[in-house]
Design an enzyme around this catalytic site. Sequence first.
Site, PDB file in Angstrom:
ATOM      1  N   HIS A  36      16.049   2.868   5.610  1.00 13.55           N
ATOM      2  CA  HIS A  36      14.981   1.962   5.196  1.00 13.55           C
ATOM      3  C   HIS A  36      14.726   0.988   6.341  1.00 13.55           C
ATOM      4  O   HIS A  36      15.677   0.459   6.920  1.00 13.55           O
ATOM      5  CB  HIS A  36      15.390   1.200   3.933  1.00 13.55           C
ATOM      6  CG  HIS A  36      14.232   0.590   3.212  1.00 13.55           C
ATOM      7  ND1 HIS A  36      13.565  -0.509   3.695  1.00 13.55           N
ATOM      8  CD2 HIS A  36      13.603   0.948   2.066  1.00 13.55           C
ATOM      9  CE1 HIS A  36      12.584  -0.812   2.851  1.00 13.55           C
ATOM     10  NE2 HIS A  36      12.581   0.048   1.857  1.00 13.55           N
ATOM     11  N   ARG A  66      11.484  11.273   2.305  1.00 10.32           N
ATOM     12  CA  ARG A  66      11.084  10.966   0.929  1.00 10.32           C
ATOM     13  C   ARG A  66       9.972   9.914   0.869  1.00 10.32           C
ATOM     14  O   ARG A  66      10.045   8.896   1.575  1.00 10.32           O
ATOM     15  CB  ARG A  66      12.297  10.440   0.147  1.00 10.32           C
ATOM     16  CG  ARG A  66      12.017  10.100  -1.297  1.00 10.32           C
ATOM     17  CD  ARG A  66      13.289   9.671  -1.999  1.00 10.32           C
ATOM     18  NE  ARG A  66      13.801   8.443  -1.438  1.00 10.32           N
ATOM     19  CZ  ARG A  66      13.459   7.227  -1.837  1.00 10.32           C
ATOM     20  NH1 ARG A  66      12.597   7.065  -2.831  1.00 10.32           N
ATOM     21  NH2 ARG A  66      13.978   6.168  -1.276  1.00 10.32           N
ATOM     22  N   GLU A 102       2.822   1.086  -1.953  1.00  9.22           N
ATOM     23  CA  GLU A 102       3.902   1.217  -0.969  1.00  9.22           C
ATOM     24  C   GLU A 102       3.484   2.191   0.111  1.00  9.22           C
ATOM     25  O   GLU A 102       2.479   2.902  -0.022  1.00  9.22           O
ATOM     26  CB  GLU A 102       5.204   1.663  -1.653  1.00  9.22           C
ATOM     27  CG  GLU A 102       5.826   0.530  -2.461  1.00  9.22           C
ATOM     28  CD  GLU A 102       7.146   0.890  -3.097  1.00  9.22           C
ATOM     29  OE1 GLU A 102       7.735   1.919  -2.741  1.00  9.22           O
ATOM     30  OE2 GLU A 102       7.581   0.131  -3.973  1.00  9.22           O
ATOM     31  N   ARG A 158       8.034   5.975   6.262  1.00 11.56           N
ATOM     32  CA  ARG A 158       9.236   5.151   6.417  1.00 11.56           C
ATOM     33  C   ARG A 158      10.021   5.464   7.693  1.00 11.56           C
ATOM     34  O   ARG A 158      10.546   4.570   8.342  1.00 11.56           O
ATOM     35  CB  ARG A 158      10.106   5.398   5.185  1.00 11.56           C
ATOM     36  CG  ARG A 158      11.214   4.458   5.025  1.00 11.56           C
ATOM     37  CD  ARG A 158      11.858   4.669   3.689  1.00 11.56           C
ATOM     38  NE  ARG A 158      11.148   3.977   2.622  1.00 11.56           N
ATOM     39  CZ  ARG A 158      11.523   3.987   1.357  1.00 11.56           C
ATOM     40  NH1 ARG A 158      12.583   4.688   0.999  1.00 11.56           N
ATOM     41  NH2 ARG A 158      10.855   3.333   0.443  1.00 11.56           N
ATOM     42  N   HIS A 189      19.619   4.463   3.524  1.00 10.90           N
ATOM     43  CA  HIS A 189      19.001   4.172   2.223  1.00 10.90           C
ATOM     44  C   HIS A 189      19.097   5.338   1.245  1.00 10.90           C
ATOM     45  O   HIS A 189      19.386   5.137   0.070  1.00 10.90           O
ATOM     46  CB  HIS A 189      17.538   3.812   2.470  1.00 10.90           C
ATOM     47  CG  HIS A 189      16.793   3.360   1.261  1.00 10.90           C
ATOM     48  ND1 HIS A 189      17.193   2.299   0.488  1.00 10.90           N
ATOM     49  CD2 HIS A 189      15.652   3.831   0.692  1.00 10.90           C
ATOM     50  CE1 HIS A 189      16.327   2.121  -0.504  1.00 10.90           C
ATOM     51  NE2 HIS A 189      15.400   3.056  -0.413  1.00 10.90           N
TER      52      HIS A 189
END
Length: 501
Positions: free
Chosen positions: A230, A365, A116, A276, A330
């Site tokens: 997100h 995060r 990821e 992200r 998110h």
Amino acid sequence: MTMDTQTTDALVVGAGIAGLAAALEADRQGADVTLVTKAERPEEASTWWAQGGIAVTRDDPEQFAADIHDASAGTADPDAVDALVDDADDAVRDILVETLGVEFDTNGDGYDYGQEAAHDEPRILHVDAATGKHVHVPFLNYVADETDVRIREDTAALELIRHEGRVYGAMLEHDGEWAPTFAGTTVLATGGIGALYPRSTNPDDATGDGIAMAALAGADVADMEYVQFHPTAYDGDGEDTFLISEAVRGEGAILRNGTGERFMPDYHADAELAPRDVVARAVKTEREETGEVVLDVSGIDFESVFPDLAEKCADNGVALPEIPVAPAEHFLCGGINVDDRGQTTLDRLYAVGECARTGVHGANRLASTSLLEGLVWGRRAGEAASGFEPQEIEAPELLDRDPALPDNFAREKFHRLRRVMDERVGIERTTDGLQRAQSVLRRLKGEVDAYARTRTSRSLYELRSAAVVSLLVARAASENDESVGCHYLVEETDAPAADAD
Ligand code: SIN
């Protein structure tokens, strides 16, 4: 079930992975544990919705820690990151593999580690890219069937019982009835704040109750401005939003704008696997400038690697291989300030999971660290919160419902709150917009407070939670003039006056 005054050694509020881990560990320590959850079904916990999976060290804890620090733009707390990384593999092995028997996906060489964004190497354990439900359902069943933990569903904790800096339990509500539960320790595990935004990957009732209760009781909260969006949620009509896991980009899917162009390489060297916040802002910009953004899955075997997602796409009439996507709220990186055992700044009050601010995430995060954080801090807090006896004190008085309250009050206020949060406290913020958001939210909270002191519906208490937490987010954002991670300030624009009322 009727509501009576009860006592318990440890009261755990919330039945996601963090609350379950805390309850399990406290039970193992011999505590009498009561776990309450607003939910009536497992799908009402954010854990159930997790797709990507759970990151582990793969025998390289230093690199894992370095990736967490990089994703946070150097703002994560080093001690908290070390605690997470030190406990990661043991917590996963102990609880998920050995206790629950979760069978993570394998390939010919062992575990099939997923890749990821912002991870230096594939290190994500997963099950069918629908890891949450494959962990959450067995965990709930195990705690219900194999431990002495008392589970009370459809039961909300909406007010802490406190006196002089110590928490003695909570006022619980079920089916319109209220009663105190006195507890030696109270562990908040109430999840995130998705309900504050019109588009979110969270379940609908993520109203930030634990954060609001703790803040109103005087506990410290921190890093509230760091709300993670997100980049790739399905761009359906409002409530149809669902997460398209980062694992899909990890597998090789690419983002294209409304002119069919792949744009992420222009924004970051890691393209679709950039941190992200970078991808979320790029998707927002490209949608605004070119009309739409799609995730192109033509280069991967989408249906067989991500069968659950493929089914959801089919249910929503998505014409593969292009999935329309947009950012959605998110995860809250901040929350109730806790130490390395989940202890808040109030005596006998602990917080774990998304409602807690451990310091692991800093301003942003790293993907697939939230289930892990819930597991690690849940276990630690469950141990720390054991060994305290309950004591009864005078419970807060709840007055009768105000007959003047209009039926659609909560719905209308929620609508206004979400609009303000979306337009003023979203992915991009302006100094002026944050000031305006605060004045609208302050006014809204005043209106809600006038009713929420009364014995009234759960939805009004949830609205009060949302109003308190929205204000905390807007205030923290306006007090931080540095763009970092999820908190991104832009120059003033002629923003729409949606919050004028
Ligand atoms: C995802 O699957 O993209 C979400 C993973 C996460 O938020 O940790």
